[in-house]
Design a protein around this motif. Structure first.
Motif, PDB file in Angstrom:
ATOM      1  N   TYR A 364     -32.992 -25.940 -32.930  1.00 31.72           N
ATOM      2  CA  TYR A 364     -33.311 -24.661 -32.267  1.00 31.72           C
ATOM      3  C   TYR A 364     -32.115 -24.190 -31.447  1.00 31.72           C
ATOM      4  O   TYR A 364     -31.227 -24.980 -31.132  1.00 31.72           O
ATOM      5  CB  TYR A 364     -34.559 -24.757 -31.390  1.00 31.72           C
ATOM      6  CG  TYR A 364     -34.641 -26.010 -30.560  1.00 31.72           C
ATOM      7  CD1 TYR A 364     -34.016 -26.083 -29.317  1.00 31.72           C
ATOM      8  CD2 TYR A 364     -35.356 -27.120 -31.004  1.00 31.72           C
ATOM      9  CE1 TYR A 364     -34.083 -27.233 -28.563  1.00 31.72           C
ATOM     10  CE2 TYR A 364     -35.435 -28.269 -30.252  1.00 31.72           C
ATOM     11  CZ  TYR A 364     -34.794 -28.322 -29.029  1.00 31.72           C
ATOM     12  OH  TYR A 364     -34.857 -29.462 -28.274  1.00 31.72           O
ATOM     13  N   LYS A 365     -32.142 -22.894 -31.110  1.00 27.33           N
ATOM     14  CA  LYS A 365     -30.984 -22.307 -30.419  1.00 27.33           C
ATOM     15  C   LYS A 365     -31.165 -22.362 -28.901  1.00 27.33           C
ATOM     16  O   LYS A 365     -32.242 -22.683 -28.404  1.00 27.33           O
ATOM     17  CB  LYS A 365     -30.787 -20.866 -30.873  1.00 27.33           C
ATOM     18  CG  LYS A 365     -30.216 -20.799 -32.288  1.00 27.33           C
ATOM     19  CD  LYS A 365     -30.046 -19.368 -32.718  1.00 27.33           C
ATOM     20  CE  LYS A 365     -29.517 -19.323 -34.151  1.00 27.33           C
ATOM     21  NZ  LYS A 365     -29.453 -17.945 -34.651  1.00 27.33           N
ATOM     22  N   GLU A 366     -30.101 -21.965 -28.228  1.00 21.97           N
ATOM     23  CA  GLU A 366     -30.106 -22.069 -26.770  1.00 21.97           C
ATOM     24  C   GLU A 366     -31.125 -21.127 -26.125  1.00 21.97           C
ATOM     25  O   GLU A 366     -31.673 -21.429 -25.066  1.00 21.97           O
ATOM     26  CB  GLU A 366     -28.699 -21.770 -26.244  1.00 21.97           C
ATOM     27  CG  GLU A 366     -28.493 -22.233 -24.818  1.00 21.97           C
ATOM     28  CD  GLU A 366     -27.142 -21.879 -24.274  1.00 21.97           C
ATOM     29  OE1 GLU A 366     -26.267 -21.453 -25.045  1.00 21.97           O
ATOM     30  OE2 GLU A 366     -26.950 -22.016 -23.054  1.00 21.97           O
ATOM     31  N   ASP A 367     -31.383 -19.997 -26.793  1.00 19.49           N
ATOM     32  CA  ASP A 367     -32.281 -19.008 -26.176  1.00 19.49           C
ATOM     33  C   ASP A 367     -33.766 -19.289 -26.461  1.00 19.49           C
ATOM     34  O   ASP A 367     -34.616 -18.444 -26.199  1.00 19.49           O
ATOM     35  CB  ASP A 367     -31.886 -17.601 -26.632  1.00 19.49           C
ATOM     36  CG  ASP A 367     -31.829 -17.521 -28.148  1.00 19.49           C
ATOM     37  OD1 ASP A 367     -31.733 -18.599 -28.784  1.00 19.49           O
ATOM     38  OD2 ASP A 367     -31.878 -16.410 -28.684  1.00 19.49           O
ATOM     39  N   ASP A 368     -34.047 -20.469 -26.971  1.00 18.91           N
ATOM     40  CA  ASP A 368     -35.450 -20.835 -27.211  1.00 18.91           C
ATOM     41  C   ASP A 368     -36.165 -21.015 -25.863  1.00 18.91           C
ATOM     42  O   ASP A 368     -35.667 -21.718 -24.984  1.00 18.91           O
ATOM     43  CB  ASP A 368     -35.487 -22.151 -28.019  1.00 18.91           C
ATOM     44  CG  ASP A 368     -36.866 -22.415 -28.596  1.00 18.91           C
ATOM     45  OD1 ASP A 368     -37.817 -21.821 -28.055  1.00 18.91           O
ATOM     46  OD2 ASP A 368     -36.978 -23.194 -29.558  1.00 18.91           O
ATOM     47  N   GLN A 369     -37.320 -20.359 -25.749  1.00 18.48           N
ATOM     48  CA  GLN A 369     -38.021 -20.386 -24.455  1.00 18.48           C
ATOM     49  C   GLN A 369     -38.752 -21.722 -24.198  1.00 18.48           C
ATOM     50  O   GLN A 369     -39.163 -22.000 -23.087  1.00 18.48           O
ATOM     51  CB  GLN A 369     -39.044 -19.242 -24.391  1.00 18.48           C
ATOM     52  CG  GLN A 369     -38.421 -17.860 -24.290  1.00 18.48           C
ATOM     53  CD  GLN A 369     -37.647 -17.676 -22.992  1.00 18.48           C
ATOM     54  OE1 GLN A 369     -38.069 -18.091 -21.932  1.00 18.48           O
ATOM     55  NE2 GLN A 369     -36.476 -17.025 -23.094  1.00 18.48           N
ATOM     56  N   GLN A 374     -31.940 -28.551 -20.049  1.00 12.09           N
ATOM     57  CA  GLN A 374     -30.615 -28.320 -20.653  1.00 12.09           C
ATOM     58  C   GLN A 374     -29.614 -29.246 -19.970  1.00 12.09           C
ATOM     59  O   GLN A 374     -29.530 -29.269 -18.734  1.00 12.09           O
ATOM     60  CB  GLN A 374     -30.187 -26.866 -20.497  1.00 12.09           C
ATOM     61  CG  GLN A 374     -28.899 -26.576 -21.233  1.00 12.09           C
ATOM     62  CD  GLN A 374     -28.696 -25.104 -21.509  1.00 12.09           C
ATOM     63  OE1 GLN A 374     -29.623 -24.308 -21.379  1.00 12.09           O
ATOM     64  NE2 GLN A 374     -27.495 -24.731 -21.868  1.00 12.09           N
ATOM     65  N   LYS A 383     -26.291 -20.391 -14.866  1.00 17.06           N
ATOM     66  CA  LYS A 383     -27.643 -20.650 -15.353  1.00 17.06           C
ATOM     67  C   LYS A 383     -28.301 -19.329 -15.733  1.00 17.06           C
ATOM     68  O   LYS A 383     -28.293 -18.375 -14.965  1.00 17.06           O
ATOM     69  CB  LYS A 383     -28.461 -21.347 -14.258  1.00 17.06           C
ATOM     70  CG  LYS A 383     -27.943 -22.723 -13.947  1.00 17.06           C
ATOM     71  CD  LYS A 383     -28.263 -23.122 -12.529  1.00 17.06           C
ATOM     72  CE  LYS A 383     -27.305 -24.202 -12.083  1.00 17.06           C
ATOM     73  NZ  LYS A 383     -27.365 -24.432 -10.643  1.00 17.06           N
ATOM     74  N   LYS A 384     -28.872 -19.342 -16.932  1.00 13.59           N
ATOM     75  CA  LYS A 384     -29.448 -18.094 -17.443  1.00 13.59           C
ATOM     76  C   LYS A 384     -30.969 -18.087 -17.352  1.00 13.59           C
ATOM     77  O   LYS A 384     -31.581 -17.075 -17.074  1.00 13.59           O
ATOM     78  CB  LYS A 384     -29.044 -17.907 -18.901  1.00 13.59           C
ATOM     79  CG  LYS A 384     -27.586 -17.545 -19.097  1.00 13.59           C
ATOM     80  CD  LYS A 384     -27.297 -17.459 -20.592  1.00 13.59           C
ATOM     81  CE  LYS A 384     -25.795 -17.300 -20.829  1.00 13.59           C
ATOM     82  NZ  LYS A 384     -25.492 -17.432 -22.263  1.00 13.59           N
ATOM     83  N   TYR A 385     -31.555 -19.235 -17.642  1.00 12.01           N
ATOM     84  CA  TYR A 385     -33.014 -19.260 -17.807  1.00 12.01           C
ATOM     85  C   TYR A 385     -33.670 -19.991 -16.637  1.00 12.01           C
ATOM     86  O   TYR A 385     -33.207 -21.044 -16.207  1.00 12.01           O
ATOM     87  CB  TYR A 385     -33.378 -19.951 -19.113  1.00 12.01           C
ATOM     88  CG  TYR A 385     -32.745 -19.299 -20.308  1.00 12.01           C
ATOM     89  CD1 TYR A 385     -33.336 -18.188 -20.913  1.00 12.01           C
ATOM     90  CD2 TYR A 385     -31.542 -19.775 -20.819  1.00 12.01           C
ATOM     91  CE1 TYR A 385     -32.732 -17.583 -21.995  1.00 12.01           C
ATOM     92  CE2 TYR A 385     -30.939 -19.166 -21.899  1.00 12.01           C
ATOM     93  CZ  TYR A 385     -31.539 -18.071 -22.495  1.00 12.01           C
ATOM     94  OH  TYR A 385     -30.942 -17.467 -23.550  1.00 12.01           O
TER      95      TYR A 385
END
Lengths: 678, 497
Positions: A364-369, A374, A383-385
């Motif tokens: 899966y990719k990094e933007d997976d909720q 991480q 940090k994005k999420y």
């Protein structure tokens, strides 16, 4: 007149007849030294230290590697020797052909190189599978080491590729069986521990960089070892993978569609296996059984005695380890060690992925909720999420070692990490145990319900510490504004602290022995929470003392003192009972023990002092002691010192064995020496 | 007719028979020849070639090969007693009848070179084609197959394996085929080695629950079978790490490890210093000074500084030598006295000369020895220089024997990194493994690594051997007068160690 009939000739019996020197053995087997080494390593015959070397060497005092004669006789009838002899003969032919530049002959000779397999030797050395499993530590370290070694003869590319293949096979087994128990990162490399068939196997893996070949090590010998270990691990892997119902050799469950040049490149296929994250073909279909086993055992344990609980605790812990990361989704940043982290996470039931540019098979990719954690190894990371924890890689290893999900706060990127503690715990008496290790021990001993409470306690203690630190910092800021007002208060605090320390010292002085002191010091205290407990204890002691005070003479009487006295008398009696020969050894061991105890107590004190210094309770002078000043020596003192040192060296020389040998038979010295002097 | 005559006749007749035998063997061969069958077959063949049709079809001759049933049909035809027929012969197929000379087509079974019995007669005749020859690779494959079949029956596995390897080596095949076989041989681990284990170990048999039960009831762990041949050493294969080795260690354990490292380093440096001192000088430090100096010093002093001995008046000497009472008692004439004096004088002179010569000889000898010693010193120095040069060279080369590395390797607190990403390995893992093998006695036994330490003395590993390079002089050498040039210097015999 000869010797009597019953007497044997010198060198025909006893130690001399049992051993044979290496050079003789080589001559007897008609092999070169390298070939001899190779045969010995494959067959598992190693030099042996005799009881009396001079007797075994028939009066020769020079060091020679000695082998058992029986072993060499056993080697003489081995078919492996014939193939090695043939190889040697072929090597000579090859050299000749090369010298003559006869290409055709060279090819012919190369074609006729004898083929041999080592399965018979593996069977001989390890008659059962359990024997092979027990001895896995050596081959695993060797093979992990040669996976990323610099290729230079006598190590070739095919050695490295074989090692890589075997390594992947073993790691897939570990993931499938989820039998990884411990992982420890050192400055040398990674240490792993695995439990297979009830045996704990430890092996090391180097850091992720190409290791250079050192000039000191004889790589030819290492190659012989590697040759045998490759054969051994291959057969062991086959059996282990069979246990987990995996096909051997490994094959992906679903072949991906590749186009053109991708299809031809075999590395694309290999990488699927090397990723350790791709579903593989199985021999039998999965059957979901034994899922409720754990629950039933836990229910049974609740009602059982302590003894049974202790026995089953290991099993329960292993089960908990298997499901440690179940339901968690990890995403590795490119700077992390992918292989090691996937091994740990997947063997604990977690899911892993990474950026597709790093390695194939990212799920899966990094933007997976759904990602919960991480793993980041850079201090300045955006940090994005908000839905996930950003953690440093040490968190994963610490969680595995403690078999609990530790709080993520101290492991946030950029934070100073808590120490990474060795999971291979030592249980010596008097071994210094730092407070962090004590926490780990507590966590490992506790049941899953107690663990939560313990973690909470630890978090609270840390928060208190932090609060204290903050307060001290604020105070220091204030002091800079108004120094005079607070000085007195501070002194008062210091005095109080000192008085507390004195009390502690008094308690310790009760037991005269160093052992008792150390025992007292072993009671480790963590911050303030434990200090309170100590105070309570102290109060209790005082009460006891008050109770036992007698009329008449004023004398304090304590139970502890009496017990210690009894113990001392006991030990004295015991030492008297020991034989004279062994008594010396006993005393030696005892002194060593006390030394160790003293050392550990010293370290503990130092640690406490440092922590107090951090908070600000102790000044620099108290921590380090007064600054040392050099004392000036007078001329006579210096001269006396020099004289003493000379005398000491002379005495040392006179006692030394070398000097004794030198002047054994000579009463008078050669007359020539003085002429030389003049 | 008598019996003798009859015998004679018989003999003659037999002889005649032998004599009458035709020398030309062709005739006899032609006599018994019957070519009808062959001719008929040839005609049939020609017909076949011409017309392209099959010969007579019988139920025994032709059948369809339908897998498993094929072998049964051959069983019926096979004679029971014939041992040669036991070998697996190829089953007769439809293809044989269609194209009888090409024995092989798209079948995987091993084929033999034998032809159909009807066509066997044709073999060897002029014009007929020889039997089909297989390619080298196929030949080898069939051979291997046969050997493998044999091995199944053989009891001894080792001999079977040996035969297989021998068979494989006896053929010289093409490169590609060779490669395939090699890869099959060396890298195929898909075999359960421990399948035919004689006795499974106790742990394999017991379940986990049984073990726990035993632990509870007996309070002991079940004993494992110790079946491995090699005794393991006390040192483990992978020694457990010190807690201070962690990449992010706690303060106490790191300090502890550092202290350990420092201690070992100090002891090593101390030892190295001691051994170096030993190497530089011939005699170790603090060697006792030789006591026997005075004799030679006196002699040299006499020779060099002091003038010749003053000759005292003889009377005084005489008086001194003869006691007073004896002089009174002994009243001799002048002539007697003179004679006596002369005699004594001669004796004294002779003695003086003797002494002088002796002294000269001794001095000469000392000088000689001095010269020799100087030479020897120079030689020693030359050897030492040579050794040093060799050592310097040797240091560049990898040594034959192993050089032990440091015991404890620690990263200093300044070297420790905050991130796992930046961690650099402190030691070379290959060298470490090699040293570990060495320590476990797998390369050499551990004798060399032992160092015994006594109180107040550091025993170096270097052995000090007292082997004098020159002759030791004793008092006897200075006794009698002798020629230095005539008698060569004796060398001390080499002591056996």
């Amino acid at each position: 007149m000869g010797r009597p009939r019953n007497m044997k000739k010198k060198g025909e019996a006893g130690e001399a007849a049992r051993f044979i020197s290496r050079s003789r053995a080589v001559r007897k087997l008609q092999l070169g030294l390298q070939a001899f080494n190779r045969v010995c390593i494959i067959k598992g015959i190693f030099p042996i230290e005799p009881k009396n070397r001079i007797k075994a060497q028939k009066g020769d005092s020079k060091y020679r590697p000695l082998y058992l004669k029986k072993d060499i006789k056993f080697l003489m009838h081995d078919p492996l020797i014939w193939t090695i002899r043939q190889e040697e003969a072929l090597r000579k032919k090859l050299a000749k052909a090369r010298h003559l530049r006869d290409g055709y002959k060279e090819q012919l000779v190369k074609r006729n190189k004898p083929i041999y397999r080592l399965e018979q030797n593996v069977l001989e050395r390890y008659p059962t599978f359990v024997d092979a499993v027990k001895d896995l530590g050596d081959p695993l370290t060797m093979i992990f080491l040669f996976c990323n070694i610099e290729v230079r003869p006598p190590i070739y590319e095919h050695h490295v590729s074989r090692c890589q293949r075997l390594k992947i096979e073993f790691l897939t087994y570990v993931i499938e069986a989820s039998c990884l128990t411990k992982a420890f990162i050192t400055t040398k490399g990674y240490y792993y521990e695995v439990e297979i068939m009830g045996h704990n196997i430890v092996w090391t893996a180097p850091h992720n960089c190409v290791t250079e070949v050192p000039p000191n090590a004889d790589m030819k010998i290492m190659r012989h070892f590697l040759e045998f270990y490759i054969a051994m691990l291959g057969f062991v892997n086959f059996r282990l993978l069979g246990k987990v119902d995996l096909r051997y050799p490994l094959k992906p469950k679903v072949m991906p569609r590749l186009k053109g040049a991708e299809k031809k490149d075999l590395d694309n296929l290999k990488n699927l296996m090397a990723s350790l994250n791709y579903p593989l073909e199985k021999t039998t279909e999965e059957s979901e059984e034994n899922l409720d086993d754990n629950e039933t055992t836990s229910k049974l344990i609740k009602g059982s005695s302590e003894k049974t609980q202790k026995v089953y605790a290991e099993r329960m812990q292993a089960e908990a380890r298997r499901k440690l990361f179940s339901g968690l989704k990890f995403f590795l940043n490119p700077e992390c060690n992918r292989e090691s982290l996937t091994l740990v996470i997947r063997s604990c039931g977690g899911e892993v992925s990474w950026p597709s540019t790093v390695f194939p098979c990212s799920t899966y990719k990094e933007d997976d909720q759904c990602i919960t954690h991480q793993i980041v190894d850079r201090p300045n990371f955006d940090k994005k999420y908000l839905t996930r924890f950003y953690v440093q890689p040490q968190w994963v290893y610490d969680c595995l070692n403690a078999v609990t999900l530790k709080p993520c706060q101290p492991y946030l990127p950029g934070c100073p990490l808590p120490p990474h503690i060795c999971p291979f715990l030592k249980n010596f008496e008097g071994w210094y145990i730092p407070p962090e290790e004590e926490d780990l021990r507590k966590l490992l001993a506790a049941s899953p319900e107690e663990k939560e409470a313990l973690l909470k306690e630890m978090a609270a203690a840390e928060q208190k510490k932090l609060a204290m630190l903050r307060a001290v910092n604020e105070k220091s800021d204030d002091e800079s504004g108004s120094e005079d007002d607070d000085d007195e208060d501070k002194y008062d605090e210091d005095e109080n602290d000192e008085s507390d320390e004195e009390k502690d010292e008094e308690v310790e002085e009760d037991g005269d022995d160093a052992v008792n002191e150390a025992d007292a010091s072993m009671e480790v205290d963590d911050g303030e929470g434990n200090n309170k407990e100590e105070e309570k204890k102290d109060d209790g002691k005082e009460e006891e003392i008050k109770d036992v005070v007698r009329r008449g003479k004023e004398r304090f009487y304590s139970k502890k003192k009496d017990e210690s006295k009894e113990e001392r008398t006991d030990t004295r009696m015991r030492t008297l009972m020991i034989h004279k020969k062994n008594r010396k050894l006993y005393h030696k061991l005892k002194t060593k023990e006390t030394k160790r105890l003293r050392r550990s107590s010293m370290l503990k004190d130092r640690r406490e002092a440092l922590e107090l210094h951090k908070i600000g309770k102790i000044s620099d002078e108290q921590l380090e002691g007064p600054p040392k000043t050099k004392i000036k020596q007078t001329f006579s003192e210096r001269r006396a010192k020099l004289y003493q040192s000379r005398v000491r060296s002379a005495v040392r020389f006179a006692r030394s064995a070398a000097n004794k040998n030198r002047f054994r038979g000579e009463k008078k010295k050669p007359a020539i020496a003085d002429t030389r002097d003049e | 007719m008598t019996a003798t005559t009859l015998n004679l006749i018989e003999q003659v007749s037999s002889k005649k028979k032998k004599l009458n035998k035709s020398k030309n063997r062709k005739k006899t061969w032609r006599k018994h020849i019957d070519l009808t069958g062959i001719e008929a077959a040839l005609e049939q063949q020609e017909e076949d070639e011409r017309l392209g049709c099959l010969g007579e079809v019988t139920s025994n001759f032709m059948y369809l090969d339908t897998g498993d049933g094929a072998a049964d049909s051959t069983k019926e035809n096979r004679p029971e007693d014939d041992q040669t027929a036991k070998k697996k012969l190829p089953t007769l197929r439809l293809e044989y009848t269609v194209d009888p000379k090409t024995g092989l087509k798209a079948t995987d079974r091993p084929k033999s070179d034998k032809l159909i019995p009807e066509l066997q007669l044709l073999a060897g005749l002029p014009g007929s084609k020889g039997p089909f020859k297989q390619s080298r690779f196929r030949e080898k494959d069939t051979f291997l197959h046969q050997v493998q079949q044999k091995t199944r029956h053989s009891k001894n596995r080792r001999t079977a394996h040996k035969a297989l390897v021998k068979a494989a080596n006896s053929f010289s095949t093409t490169k590609s085929s060779r490669k395939i076989i090699k890869s099959k041989q060396k890298l195929s681990f898909d075999k359960n080695l421990w399948s035919e284990a004689p006795a499974p170990s106790r742990e394999d048999e017991l379940s986990a629950e049984a073990i726990t039960h035993m632990k509870l009831s007996l309070g002991q762990q079940p004993i494992n079978n110790r079946s491995s041949k090699i005794k393991c050493k006390n040192i483990p294969a992978v020694p457990l790490p010190h807690p201070g080795l962690s990449y992010n260690p706690d303060l106490g354990s790191h300090q502890k490890l550092l202290a350990k490292a420092v201690k070992s380093e100090m002891s090593r440096s101390k030892q190295a210093k001691y051994t170096n001192d030993m190497r530089t000088c011939d005699y170790p430090k603090g060697a006792e000074i030789v006591d026997n100096i005075e004799t030679i010093r006196d002699m040299e002093g006499v020779h060099a500084n002091t003038p010749a001995i003053k000759e005292e008046p003889m009377e005084d000497e005489d008086e001194a030598s003869v006691p007073a009472e004896a002089r009174k008692m002994d009243r001799r004439t002048h002539a007697q006295r003179l004679k006596y004096r002369r005699h004594h004088e001669a004796l004294r002179l002779a003695k003086h000369l003797k002494d002088k010569k002796k002294r000269e000889n001794a001095i000469l000898r000392a000088a000689e020895i001095q010269r020799e010693l100087d030479e020897e010193d120079a030689k020693k120095q030359r050897v030492a220089e040579k050794k040093a040069r060799a050592q310097r060279k040797k240091a560049l080369k990898p040594p034959k024997t192993f050089v032990e590395s440091k015991d404890v390797e620690v990263a200093l607190s300044s070297e420790l990194r905050d991130n796992l990403r930046c961690v650099q390995p402190t030691s070379n893992p290959v060298l470490e493994r090699y040293t570990h093998l060495y320590r476990r006695g797998l390369l050499y036994s551990n004798a060399r690594t032992r160092v015994y330490q006594r109180k107040g003395a550091i025993n170096s590993m270097r052995k000090v051997v007292n082997r004098p390079g020159y002759e030791r002089l004793t008092e006897k050498d200075f006794e009698g007068p002798h020629d230095v040039t005539a008698r060569p210097l004796k060398r001390a015999p080499k002591k056996k160690l």
